[in-house]
Write an enzyme that holds these catalytic residues in place. Structure first.
Site, mmCIF file in Angstrom:
data_model
loop_
_atom_site.group_PDB
_atom_site.id
_atom_site.type_symbol
_atom_site.label_atom_id
_atom_site.label_comp_id
_atom_site.label_asym_id
_atom_site.label_seq_id
_atom_site.Cartn_x
_atom_site.Cartn_y
_atom_site.Cartn_z
ATOM 1 N N ASN A 16 15.826 56.032 21.336
ATOM 2 C CA ASN A 16 16.084 54.699 21.909
ATOM 3 C C ASN A 16 15.549 54.579 23.338
ATOM 4 O O ASN A 16 15.880 53.646 24.054
ATOM 5 C CB ASN A 16 17.589 54.386 21.868
ATOM 6 C CG ASN A 16 18.409 55.345 22.732
ATOM 7 O OD1 ASN A 16 17.859 56.198 23.430
ATOM 8 N ND2 ASN A 16 19.726 55.207 22.704
ATOM 9 N N HIS A 66 16.047 56.778 25.813
ATOM 10 C CA HIS A 66 16.848 57.370 26.894
ATOM 11 C C HIS A 66 16.147 58.567 27.513
ATOM 12 O O HIS A 66 15.354 59.251 26.877
ATOM 13 C CB HIS A 66 18.294 57.681 26.470
ATOM 14 C CG HIS A 66 18.503 58.873 25.593
ATOM 15 N ND1 HIS A 66 19.351 58.858 24.498
ATOM 16 C CD2 HIS A 66 18.016 60.143 25.650
ATOM 17 C CE1 HIS A 66 19.370 60.045 23.938
ATOM 18 N NE2 HIS A 66 18.561 60.847 24.606
ATOM 19 N N ASP A 73 21.451 67.265 32.152
ATOM 20 C CA ASP A 73 22.711 66.749 31.621
ATOM 21 C C ASP A 73 23.540 67.831 30.931
ATOM 22 O O ASP A 73 23.074 68.967 30.737
ATOM 23 C CB ASP A 73 22.436 65.581 30.659
ATOM 24 C CG ASP A 73 21.308 65.874 29.663
ATOM 25 O OD1 ASP A 73 20.944 67.060 29.497
ATOM 26 O OD2 ASP A 73 20.787 64.929 29.071
ATOM 27 N N GLU A 95 21.427 56.063 28.788
ATOM 28 C CA GLU A 95 21.246 55.221 27.614
ATOM 29 C C GLU A 95 20.734 53.836 28.015
ATOM 30 O O GLU A 95 20.843 53.449 29.185
ATOM 31 C CB GLU A 95 22.591 55.091 26.887
ATOM 32 C CG GLU A 95 23.118 56.410 26.316
ATOM 33 C CD GLU A 95 22.453 56.808 25.002
ATOM 34 O OE1 GLU A 95 21.253 56.528 24.823
ATOM 35 O OE2 GLU A 95 23.145 57.423 24.170
HETATM 36 C C1 GLP Z 1 19.205 64.609 23.942
HETATM 37 C C2 GLP Z 1 19.017 64.993 25.402
HETATM 38 C C3 GLP Z 1 17.783 64.367 25.963
HETATM 39 C C4 GLP Z 1 16.610 64.652 25.033
HETATM 40 C C5 GLP Z 1 16.855 64.008 23.702
HETATM 41 C C6 GLP Z 1 15.720 64.214 22.710
HETATM 42 O O1 GLP Z 1 19.792 63.371 23.770
HETATM 43 N N1 GLP Z 1 20.116 64.657 26.239
HETATM 44 O O2 GLP Z 1 17.554 64.883 27.255
HETATM 45 O O3 GLP Z 1 15.424 64.170 25.586
HETATM 46 O O4 GLP Z 1 18.020 64.607 23.175
HETATM 47 O O5 GLP Z 1 15.889 65.415 22.032
HETATM 48 P P1 GLP Z 1 14.799 66.129 21.152
HETATM 49 O O6 GLP Z 1 13.844 66.719 22.091
HETATM 50 O O7 GLP Z 1 15.577 67.150 20.378
HETATM 51 O O8 GLP Z 1 14.214 65.086 20.279
#
Ligand code: GLP
Length: 246
Positions: A136, A138, A68, A143
């Site tokens: 959440n 995702h 993304d 989402e």
């Molecule tokens: C963002 C990214 C996700 C990732 C999530 C969790 O929202 N788009 O791909 O999995 O954060 O992030 P972290 O690994 O910093 O907890």
């Protein structure tokens, strides 16, 4: 099918994740890697860099696809996922940037951009897709509520996700409201999925992904129907799993 590996700390998680990537690259030096941002994969990327420096493993034939990118954040902004990937991995290995794919968050025409990204992705078969998980549930930026049939698309970010990510920006107002993300159907095509999660903040999402109903309300629950998902967590993130965390 889930293989769940619970480790003591993020160092050990990174090592276990690296073993998975190494297993793929040893067999296939021109592997297609699906990559992710966020704090979860940083330790893995450090191990990949260390290994590259120590053993000379080459990434020149490796192809990558990122999950993304934020919409309307300059590519060179410190928090763009393009910058993240350069700083945490690409600048430190011998990858050919022509083989790197990250959605364009500043495309003039987003309909065209999502089609272009999905078309490019469908020319390849991702050998292993690295990912984290949102609090959440995702995956990528899909989402809760995103159809499991979605391919690459623009997603409006939930307030909870913007709040989670606000720590990286000067204020919540600076956190983008939208992202371009691979869809759930795109993600599910990967041969193998490597999901990393740490801290108790992720415990509910991890339990819902593994034991909860398969529902679009928890996007990660779709992984229950994927044939090969390796989940690497610390004890805190695994604490709500049925037979872990004791
Ligand atoms: C963002 C990214 C996700 C990732 C999530 C969790 O929202 N788009 O791909 O999995 O954060 O992030 P972290 O690994 O910093 O907890």
């Amino acid at each position: 099918m889930f293989t769940i590996i619970v480790k003591e700390n993020t160092q050990e998680m990174a090592q276990a994740a690296f073993e998975v990537i190494k297993g793929v690259l040893d067999k296939k030096p021109n592997a297609v890697l699906g990559l992710a941002t966020g704090s979860s994969p940083i330790g893995l990327y450090k191990k990949m860099i260390e290994d590259h420096k120590l053993t000379g493993r080459s990434y020149k034939d490796v192809v990558t696809f990122n999950l993304d990118e934020y919409v309307r954040l300059d590519r060179n902004h410190s928090q763009s996922y393009y910058t993240f990937m350069k700083e945490h991995l690409f600048d430190h290995i011998d990858i050919d940037l022509n083989n790197v794919h990250i959605p364009d968050g500043n495309a003039a025409d987003f309909d065209a951009e999502v089609r272009r990204y999905e078309a490019e992705l469908s020319k390849f078969h991702v050998d292993v897709q690295v990912m984290g998980i949102g609090s959440n549930g995702h995956i990528g930026f899909n989402e809760p509520g995103t159809p499991f049939t979605a391919t690459t698309h623009i997603e409006a970010l939930k307030e909870s996700t913007r709040n989670d990510n606000a720590r990286f920006f000067a204020s919540i107002d600076d956190v983008p409201t939208h992202a371009v993300t691979m869809g759930i159907a795109s993600i599910m095509k990967a041969k193998k999925i490597l999901l990393l999660a740490s801290t108790s903040y992720k415990a509910k999402a991890i339990a819902a992904m593994i034991h909860g109903p398969v529902t679009e309300n928890c996007p990660a629950s779709v992984l229950q129907s994927h044939p090969d998902v390796i989940v690497i967590t610390d004890k805190a993130a695994a604490s709500l799993l049925a037979d872990e965390g004791h």
